[in-house]
Motif scaffolding. Structure first.
Motif, short mmCIF file in Angstrom:
data_model
loop_
_atom_site.label_atom_id
_atom_site.label_comp_id
_atom_site.label_asym_id
_atom_site.label_seq_id
_atom_site.Cartn_x
_atom_site.Cartn_y
_atom_site.Cartn_z
N LEU C 143 0.83 -1.20 0.00
CA LEU C 143 0.00 0.00 0.00
C LEU C 143 0.87 1.26 0.00
N VAL C 147 1.49 0.60 -4.53
CA VAL C 147 0.28 1.30 -4.99
C VAL C 147 0.59 2.71 -5.51
N GLN C 160 -4.60 1.00 -6.35
CA GLN C 160 -5.00 -0.32 -5.87
C GLN C 160 -5.63 -1.09 -7.02
N VAL C 240 -4.39 -3.79 -0.91
CA VAL C 240 -3.91 -3.32 -2.21
C VAL C 240 -4.86 -3.63 -3.37
#
Lengths: 275, 283, 304
Positions: C143, C147, C160, C240
């Protein structure tokens, strides 16, 4: 032509190894880089504060609870089951069934255990979202691990030890706890340590069975968060990467300690038996 | 045929047929010859469907060394293991017939613990436990509930002396037994068996994993031990059987072909197959 | 007979031994019970999950076909279609395998065959350690790093995505695959190496023609274990995946794999909705069984 191919493959090997190592170094580096500033005595041993700035002691305590409870239940059952399969059972259909069952248990993803735990332990047995419900779920998760590692360890104990002991007029039980289990100890211990690692790293099953209450649990019947669930929730809910990374540091250190002690114990035990 | 042979020896239970061969032996020893310790009657053993022993009759005499010889797979080790019921450990073993030791039919009394304390065993390869020498020898007595330190110390020393290994290990009793040489380990195994104060000691090719010098030591030990114990030994080595045993039974394909004084077996075997075997024509 | 047999069937077993035999019997019973418990839990889990999961289709008249191929998952409107999630799970798994397996295998070969002893001694234990790191942390890393990286590189509204899931899972598989495969490769007897090298085959040729085939079953285990970790992963994936309920058409689409669906909704689901989550669990479970089966087939074929 062959030389070109060799060179190409060799290059690929180097690149892959470099990539793997780089990515993994990056992850650990990232966790430490992001989280290290938060690490302090009060962070680790302080009580949680919903407004921020608090510690993670309740999550550490919860994690320890789940480890202890599930191991207390799973270790004897797992070891005894392995003993039955290896030492007592006539190798036949029953044993094959039991083996198949334990093998299958290892293949089930933890979310399915969580699903089961959430309805069976939490609702049907009315334990509610609680440490005990999560621990029972974790017990089922680690049981096959303990059974399998113990079985492997028992297999390595030479038949001649069993014969030697039984020929001296001892019972199977005496032979088991005086000769066989001590010889199998390093393997059994490494299974238990593997299980601790699995429990510490587990999140989905705990998330569904222990709930998310971020406070010091009053008892094992309280809902609470483990470290992993905490790391997940602070990331998901508040996007607090630094806090998650700090929890990550604690988790990594725990895993490191577990691994080192496993190596240490098995070395020590091996030396003791081979001296 | 084999059955006839072996029974004939036993059925002349008063041992009249053998008197001639004992001429020159003292009264005392003749008396000993006559005392049967183990009496095996029509023993059959099956591994599942496969029969491994066929109607074995054998009288094993007290305070003698009885050697069991024969080619690999002839059933001599299997037979030995019926005498302390070690075959019970194997799934699917079925046994019929009688083995009587000191008036007790060991397959009827069903007290395996008692049987195995009385009938000790030494295995092919030294199989000491990963413990100290002391703990290895004291293991059996401790499992019988002997806790008194002095008593244990005495027992350990006596047993190690009895196995002619005391002088070599007395200064390192608390160190791991697995640090000893193979020959020493095997003698500690014998001490471990002696510590149970058995009447009978079974030995399953006890020297096959040892070098010649260790073998010699163990053989000397066996000869010396026979004044206290009834010894049954399986051996591959015919010279060994000739050197140390009083009686020899020749096994072939799960049957006893011939059972007689060792001297007779090696000098004047009655059966052609025995002769072929002892003269090395097969094996 | 030279010795009279004791024909009395009354057997006297002395007291101490009697106690031992009793203990012996009791202990073996206890061991058996423990072994049966492990079977019982399996039966319980499978039975429970299948009972709950099958309930809507058996008792409430929901169509299983609609469940599998339905594109809409709107529990409040009584619509339960998990097709998007199935597709997401399959794509995510295959994607992770395509990236993770070659890199992981090549790394293990590198460590076992090419790297100097000193280097391997540092890297191997480190990678082994990484196999034990809680998977949530891979999600946190995904994340925070992957991402945003995807977002910037591809100019996405939201980083994501399926690709993010694939990358996180591939990374997560790496330590497991590397560790297990390295052990398998190291276990190949030295004589194989020598035999091949003595025939004038190059080192690299030897590795790929002799050593890797010899270590095949261990390598297969490595892949199955890595796969097991990836496919069942839940919490890291939630972070994610983006969790959109659409059938992904590109790598940059936001997805919701099967595991994620269960974890996200279990907290508040009840009744049919909850049963449908169990049904999702059954699909996931079957999915794993099929994959393991296929892999076993592949490795068996490779053997011939």
């Amino acid at each position: 032509m062959i030389q070109l191919k060799d060179k190409l493959l060799r290059g690929l090997l180097w690149i892959s190894a470099f990539l793997s190592v780089a990515v993994l170094v990056m992850i650990v580096g990232f966790i430490f880089y992001k989280g290290i500033n938060l690490i302090s005595f009060s962070f680790i041993f302080g009580d949680y504060s919903p407004t921020g700035g608090g510690g993670i002691w309740p999550m550490i305590v919860t994690t320890i609870y789940t480890i202890l409870i599930s191991l207390i239940i799973a270790t004897p059952i797992g070891i005894f089951a392995a003993v039955y399969l290896q030492e007592y059972a006539k190798q036949g259909r029953l044993v094959r069934t039991i083996r198949f069952a334990t093998e299958s248990l290892t293949g089930i993803p933890s979310i399915i255990y969580g699903l089961f735990g959430a309805v069976f332990f939490v609702t049907t047995l009315k334990l509610g979202m609680s440490i005990i419900a999560a621990s029972l779920t974790l017990t089922i998760i680690v049981l096959p691990v303990i059974i399998r590692t113990t079985e492997e360890a028992l297999k390595t104990v030479p038949l001649s030890y069993r014969e030697g002991s039984l020929a001296l007029g001892t019972t199977k039980l005496q032979t088991l706890y005086k000769v066989i289990l001590p010889s199998a100890m390093p393997g059994v211990l490494s299974g238990i340590i593997l299980s601790i690692g699995r429990i510490v790293g587990e999140s989905a099953a705990i998330f569904l069975t222990a709930g998310t209450v971020a406070a010091m649990p009053d008892s094992i019947f309280s809902s609470a968060r483990t470290l992993t669930v905490h790391a997940y929730l602070v990331t998901q809910e508040s996007g607090d990467i630094e806090l998650a990374a700090a929890v990550g540091i604690v988790l990594i250190v725990i895993i490191l300690v577990i691994n080192l002690s496993a190596t240490f114990i098995s070395k020590k035990l091996n030396r003791a038996t081979n001296k | 045929m084999s059955r006839l042979m072996s029974t004939s020896v036993i059925e002349h239970g008063e041992l009249t047929t053998k008197k001639q061969s004992w001429e020159g032996i003292s009264q005392m020893e003749q008396f000993k010859e006559g005392t049967t310790k183990i009496n095996v009657k029509d023993l059959n053993l099956f591994y599942g469907e496969k029969q491994a022993l066929f109607g074995v009759y054998l009288d094993i005499h007290e305070k003698q060394v009885t050697a069991l010889i024969g080619p690999s797979g002839c059933g001599k080790s299997t037979f030995l293991r019926t005498l302390n019921r070690m075959n019970d450990l194997i799934d699917g073993v079925k046994i019929s017939g009688d083995i009587v030791i000191d008036h007790e039919n060991i397959y009827k009394t069903n007290d395996v613990i008692k049987l195995r304390t009385k009938v000790g065993m030494v295995f092919q390869k030294p199989n000491l436990f990963p413990m100290s020498i002391y703990d290895n020898v004291a293991y059996g007595p401790r499992m019988q509930g002997i806790k008194n330190k002095k008593e244990l110390n005495k027992l350990v020393e006596e047993s190690l002396r009895g196995a002619a290994i005391w002088d070599e290990v007395k200064d390192r009793l608390k160190t791991s037994a697995l640090g000893l040489s193979g020959g020493q380990q095997q003698r500690v195994c014998i001490a471990r068996a002696i510590a149970m104060k058995p009447d009978v000691i079974l030995m399953d090719e006890p020297t096959s994993a040892l070098d010649p010098i260790s073998t010699l030591k163990v053989e000397e030990l066996i000869t010396a031990m026979k004044k206290d114990y009834t010894i049954v030994i399986v051996t591959h080595n015919m010279q060994q059987a000739a050197r140390i045993s009083d009686k020899t039974a020749f096994f072939l394909n799960g049957e006893v072909v011939e059972y007689d004084d060792t001297d007779n077996i090696f000098s004047t075997p009655q059966d052609q197959r025995t002769e072929d075997y002892v003269t090395g024509r097969f094996g | 007979m030279s010795i009279p047999t004791n024909n009395k069937q009354v057997v006297v077993i002395d007291k101490a031994n009697k106690r031992k035999y009793m203990l012996e019997k009791m202990s073996s019973r206890i061991f058996l019970i423990c072994a049966l418990l492990s079977v019982l839990t399996l039966v319980l889990i499978i039975g429970f999950v299948f009972y709950k999961g099958a309930h809507p289709f058996v008792a409430e008249g929901y169509s299983f076909i609609d469940f599998i191929f339905g594109k809409d998952w709107v529990p409040s409107e009584d619509k339960f279609g998990i097709f998007p999630m199935i597709v997401a799970s399959i794509f995510a798994t295959i994607g992770a395998l395509i990236i993770g397996v070659p890199i992981g295998l090549f790394t293990s070969i590198f460590l076992a065959e090419i790297a100097s002893k000193r280097v391997a001694k540092i890297i191997s234990p480190a990678i082994q350690l990484l196999a034990g790191i809680p998977s949530v942390l891979y999600g946190v890393f995904g994340l925070a790093i992957i991402v945003p990286f995807l977002q910037n590189t591809f100019g996405l509204v939201k980083g994501q995505s399926l690709l993010a899931v694939i990358l996180v899972l591939a990374i997560m598989m790496l330590p497991t695959i590397v560790t297990v495969a390295e052990t398998a490769i190291r276990a190949v007897p030295q004589t194989y190496r020598e035999g091949s090298l003595a025939l004038g085959v190059s080192h690299i040729g030897t590795i790929f023609k002799v050593i890797v085939p010899a270590a095949k079953s261990g390598i297969m285990t490595a892949i199955v274990l890595g796969l097991g970790r990836a496919i069942g992963e839940t919490m890291a994936v939630i972070l994610v995946a983006g969790n959109s309920l659409i059938v992904p058409t590109s790598l940059t689409d936001s997805v919701r794999p099967l595991t994620t669906n269960i974890a996200l909704e279990m907290g508040y689901a009840f009744g049919t909705h909850q049963d449908m989550l169990f049904a999702t669990g059954i699909v996931l479970f079957s999915f794993i069984l099929i994959l393991n089966f296929v892999l076993a087939k592949i490795s068996a074929k490779g053997g011939n």
